[in-house]
Write an enzyme that holds these catalytic residues in place. Structure first.
Site, PDB file in Angstrom:
ATOM      1  N   TYR A  67      18.760  16.041 130.846  1.00  0.00           N
ATOM      2  CA  TYR A  67      18.083  15.644 128.896  1.00  0.00           C
ATOM      3  C   TYR A  67      16.869  14.860 129.591  1.00  0.00           C
ATOM      4  CZ  TYR A  67      17.104  11.432 125.937  1.00  0.00           C
ATOM      5  OH  TYR A  67      16.823  10.887 124.617  1.00  0.00           O
ATOM      6  N   GLU A  74      18.206  19.628 120.962  1.00  0.00           N
ATOM      7  CA  GLU A  74      19.132  19.533 120.955  1.00  0.00           C
ATOM      8  C   GLU A  74      19.920  19.292 119.947  1.00  0.00           C
ATOM      9  OE1 GLU A  74      18.517  14.447 121.023  1.00  0.00           O
ATOM     10  OE2 GLU A  74      16.917  14.753 122.288  1.00  0.00           O
ATOM     11  N   ASP A 114      10.663  10.632 116.071  1.00  0.00           N
ATOM     12  CA  ASP A 114      11.087  11.249 117.709  1.00  0.00           C
ATOM     13  C   ASP A 114      10.720  12.680 117.691  1.00  0.00           C
ATOM     14  OD1 ASP A 114      13.003   9.345 118.560  1.00  0.00           O
ATOM     15  OD2 ASP A 114      14.950  10.201 116.872  1.00  0.00           O
ATOM     16  N   CYS A 170      19.585   5.066 115.719  1.00  0.00           N
ATOM     17  CA  CYS A 170      19.682   7.045 115.191  1.00  0.00           C
ATOM     18  C   CYS A 170      18.505   7.371 114.139  1.00  0.00           C
ATOM     19  CB  CYS A 170      21.243   6.954 114.111  1.00  0.00           C
ATOM     20  SG  CYS A 170      21.489   7.589 112.864  1.00  0.00           S
ATOM     21  N   CYS A 178      21.995  19.092  97.945  1.00  0.00           N
ATOM     22  CA  CYS A 178      22.052  20.641  98.498  1.00  0.00           C
ATOM     23  C   CYS A 178      22.974  21.241  97.188  1.00  0.00           C
ATOM     24  CB  CYS A 178      23.141  20.678  99.753  1.00  0.00           C
ATOM     25  SG  CYS A 178      22.017  22.255 100.251  1.00  0.00           S
TER      26      CYS A 178
END
Length: 222
Positions: free
Chosen positions: A88, A100, A135, A203, A212
């Site tokens: 990691y 990831e 992130d 998270c 979608c």
């Protein structure tokens, strides 16, 4: 997701000459899924299919899929890079080229690949390039890694259908890579089913709130 201070958060993939050397030894992982107790590694029961998704931090991404009826098992790991059996910390330097990702093993008699694609697209923002929300780095890119020509065709059709939906909602261009499944390297034990072990853990996933249209791309490939 914490980067543990290793290197810079890279926005470009390394060349083979730049990539970290890695190792031959595989990462040890638990025999069974922490949530459903099914095996993390093959062999899987006859009739199961698999696909690999990258949609940002793999802690939250894995939870999206293990909760679905018809998903037999999930595991987090690293794929689409250069370094063999990376750690990691190495992936976080940006010098392995890996994403990831989540391995999803599913029963197509219970849940369709199209339904998994819908969850994939709606669970993150696929227009952000080498990041997902806060992130940032190559390991957070959007990706679908397929195990058959049929999966690839349907993934591409879903991308095109979702792009139209995003365009209608004034979002940008999808940057998701769709590739034949590369080597999947299992991540460390503590990453597996992380949010089941740590319910209040980080998270970073966030979708676009654009649905979608499954029926559109299913009809295009059937």
């Amino acid at each position: 997701m914490v980067l543990f201070g290793f290197g810079k958060k890279k926005l470009a993939l390394p060349t083979p000459e730049e990539a970290l050397p890695g190792r031959a030894k595989e990462m040890p992982v638990p025999a069974h899924h922490y949530v459903n107790n099914n095996p993390l590694k093959p062999p899987f029961p006859e009739g199961m299919e698999k696909v690999v998704f990258g949609l940002g931090c793999f802690w939250g991404a894995e939870r999206k899929f293990w909760q679905l009826p018809g998903v037999y098992t999930t595991a987090v790991g690293y794929a689409a890079g250069i370094t063999p059996n990376p750690t990691y910390e190495e992936v976080c330097t940006g010098m392995t080229g890996h994403n990831e990702v989540v391995l999803v093993v599913f029963d197509p008699q219970v849940i369709s690949y199209a339904q998994l694609l819908k969850v994939f697209w709606e669970s993150h923002n696929p227009t952000q390039g080498m990041r997902q929300g806060n992130d940032t780095g190559t390991q957070y890119r959007s990706g679908i890694y397929v195990y058959s020509a049929s999966q690839k065709q349907q993934a591409e059709a879903s991308r095109d259908a979702y792009q139209q939906a995003l365009t209608n909602a004034r979002h940008g261009e999808i940057t998701t890579e769709i590739l034949d499944a590369p080597e999947f390297y299992y991540a460390e034990v503590y990453h597996q089913q992380y949010l089941a072990k740590n319910p209040n853990g980080y998270c970073g996933l966030g979708g676009t709130n654009v649905a979608c249209p499954v029926g559109v791309f299913e009809s295009q490939v059937n």
